[in-house]
Design an enzyme around this catalytic site. Structure first.
Site, PDB file in Angstrom:
ATOM      1  N   HIS A 156       0.827  -1.214   0.000  1.00 38.16           N
ATOM      2  CA  HIS A 156       0.000   0.000   0.000  1.00 38.16           C
ATOM      3  C   HIS A 156       0.860   1.263   0.000  1.00 38.16           C
ATOM      4  CE1 HIS A 156      -3.354  -2.675   1.284  1.00 38.16           C
ATOM      5  NE2 HIS A 156      -2.411  -3.237   2.017  1.00 38.16           N
ATOM      6  N   SER A 277      16.294  20.850 -16.020  1.00 39.25           N
ATOM      7  CA  SER A 277      15.133  21.655 -16.368  1.00 39.25           C
ATOM      8  C   SER A 277      15.623  22.937 -17.021  1.00 39.25           C
ATOM      9  CB  SER A 277      14.344  21.978 -15.103  1.00 39.25           C
ATOM     10  OG  SER A 277      13.593  23.160 -15.288  1.00 39.25           O
ATOM     11  N   LYS A 283      17.124  20.859 -10.759  1.00 36.74           N
ATOM     12  CA  LYS A 283      16.430  19.621 -11.133  1.00 36.74           C
ATOM     13  C   LYS A 283      17.307  18.602 -11.846  1.00 36.74           C
ATOM     14  CE  LYS A 283      12.140  19.779 -12.033  1.00 36.74           C
ATOM     15  NZ  LYS A 283      10.940  19.118 -11.560  1.00 36.74           N
ATOM     16  N   GLU A 290      10.385   8.019 -17.088  1.00 31.89           N
ATOM     17  CA  GLU A 290       9.036   8.537 -17.352  1.00 31.89           C
ATOM     18  C   GLU A 290       8.581   8.170 -18.763  1.00 31.89           C
ATOM     19  OE1 GLU A 290       8.403  12.711 -15.495  1.00 31.89           O
ATOM     20  OE2 GLU A 290      10.536  12.466 -15.746  1.00 31.89           O
TER      21      GLU A 290
END
Ligand code: ARG
Length: 458
Positions: A156, A277, A283, A290
């Site tokens: 979970h 970024s 970043k 992704e």
């Protein structure tokens, strides 16, 4: 250009209809398979005396030259051709004259395209198998490196029990082993030759289907000619296998994304496989992971697309089936790219053992071990579970951990608890005690790695 199939019609087809009908833009990737298939067909026609031996030799020679010329660039695929089958036959006839026109004896484009498609996908399966193997081997190596790195295992997405990073990684190796099994199953069912089914009903010529099948590396032939030209199960099975494999890669990607986030900081992905970024200098984005997660959607789409094309088609061939290729090609291309990127990225992945251990130390993930300790002292499990739960509750209320509770506090909750409790709830001990088959102890993970490597070396 006059159509090779212009039989009963008189008027020219409309340009728009020709464009709509054409599949050369995507089926030209089956050129090699089409030509190799035709060479076997010519050889069979010659061996059976359907054409002469000289004619067969001329056809085979002509086809080989086309293959060579395509490879060298001396011959270019004509984008205006209807499809790859027509293109090859037209070039052959232009080069050889009337002999070229004999190649299409005792076959149809219906069995020809089914043959090419099977042969092409067989090569793709072999390439996908090699890439899946490579990735599984990379994962085994990483698991070996981190077989003793303790991290929280989750259910979970809540910290559940301590595991090792190696154990977690080996779960993905197991998925890839099943993917390999699915690819091999698919290959086995695919590897029957449809050539000789002809348009749908077989042929009056004395063909030797087994000979053609054998020459082309098939294990046998499709036994029903109507099925042989209508069946696309092999393409569906491959898409389904790839959809499942992509789901595995996507789940791994999701974890890599989570683990590399500032909130987790369990891993660092190599610079070579991350991006910055354009506006936020701090970043380091896990774009590759992704994209793998994102591309999984298109492979699912490829599977659904093909299922939908085939649903409701009457037997045997229908032109709808020309729509069978692009999605499958896309699924193969996508999966191959994702597997390569993953295998390129993971060797440079660095795990932060300190952060993993810290996270494992904070979430009461040794509460099960405390309960097991109480069982060893004579409490039934359900009662032990209650005591352990109450102690966790107390810790949370008072800002403590199970490790920092005093013996007095322990004994107030349950007099059976002794000073040896601390050794039992030590995280390293928790991991090392899980020696059950498949469990998280270093020794169990080593066994898993060994078994996986053995499976990969066959
Ligand atoms: N380009 C066609 C395809 O991909 C080849 C088969 C054509 N057969 C036919 N009967 N028109 O399906």
């Amino acid at each position: 250009m006059a159509k090779l199939w212009a039989g009963r019609t008189e008027a020219e087809t409309a340009q728009l209809a020709d464009d709509f009908n054409s599949s050369i833009a995507f089926d030209s990737r089956m050129a090699k398979q089409d030509i190799t298939g035709s060479m076997a067909h010519a050889a069979m026609l010659g061996a059976q005396g359907i054409i002469t031996g000289t004619e067969a030799a001329q056809l085979i020679d002509g086809l080989q030259t086309i293959l060579d010329d395509l490879a060298s660039g001396a011959l270019q695929i004509d984008p205006k051709a209807e499809d790859i089958h027509m293109f090859v036959e037209q070039v052959l006839t232009a080069r050889l004259g009337d002999v070229g026109k004999k190649l299409h004896t005792a076959r149809s484009r219906n069995d020809q395209v089914a043959l090419d498609f099977r042969m092409y996908l067989r090569d793709e399966i072999d390439a996908l198998t090699a890439l899946t193997r490579d990735l599984a081997a990379v994962i085994c190596d990483k698991a070996e490196e981190y077989k003793d790195a303790i991290m929280p295992g989750y259910t979970h997405l809540q910290r559940a029990q301590p595991v090792t990073f190696g154990h977690q990684l080996m779960a993905y190796a197991m998925m890839l082993l099943r993917d390999l099994g699915r690819l091999q199953d698919c290959r086995r069912r695919l590897n029957l030759s449809p050539i000789g089914c002809c348009a749908l009903a077989g042929t009056t010529y004395d063909t030797d289907r087994a000979m053609e099948a054998e020459r082309l590396g098939f294990d046998g032939i499709c036994l029903n000619s109507i099925d042989g030209v209508s069946d696309r199960d092999f393409a569906l099975e491959l898409c389904a296998a790839l959809a499942i494999e992509m789901m595995h890669l996507s789940r791994l990607s999701e974890e890599l994304i989570l683990w590399s986030s500032w909130e987790f900081q369990f891993i660092e992905l190599p610079d070579a496989y991350t991006t910055g970024s354009s506006i936020m200098p701090q970043k380091k984005n896990p774009d590759m992971a992704e994209l793998v997660r994102g591309k999984t959607g298109r492979v699912y789409g490829d599977l659904m697309g093909l299922l939908t094309v085939l649903k409701g088609l009457p037997l045997a061939y229908n032109k709808d089936m020309q729509e069978d290729k692009e999605g499958v090609f896309d699924a193969c291309d996508t999966a191959k790219m994702c597997l390569s990127v993953m295998a390129g990225m993971l060797p440079g992945m660095r795990a932060r053992r300190d952060k993993m251990l810290k996270a494992a130390s904070e979430g009461f993930i040794n509460a099960t071990d405390l309960a097991d300790y109480l069982v060893s002292k004579g409490l039934p499990f359900r009662s032990a579970y209650k005591v352990s739960g109450a102690l966790v509750g107390k810790c949370i209320k008072e800002g403590k951990t199970l490790e920092t509770l005093s013996l007095t506090e322990y004994q107030q909750a349950e007099p059976l608890i002794g000073a040896d409790v601390y050794a039992h709830i030590d995280l390293k001990a928790c991991v090392e005690k899980r020696v059950s088959e498949g469990g998280t102890s270093v020794q169990s993970v080593e066994k898993q790695i060994k078994a996986a490597r053995e499976a990969l070396s066959i």
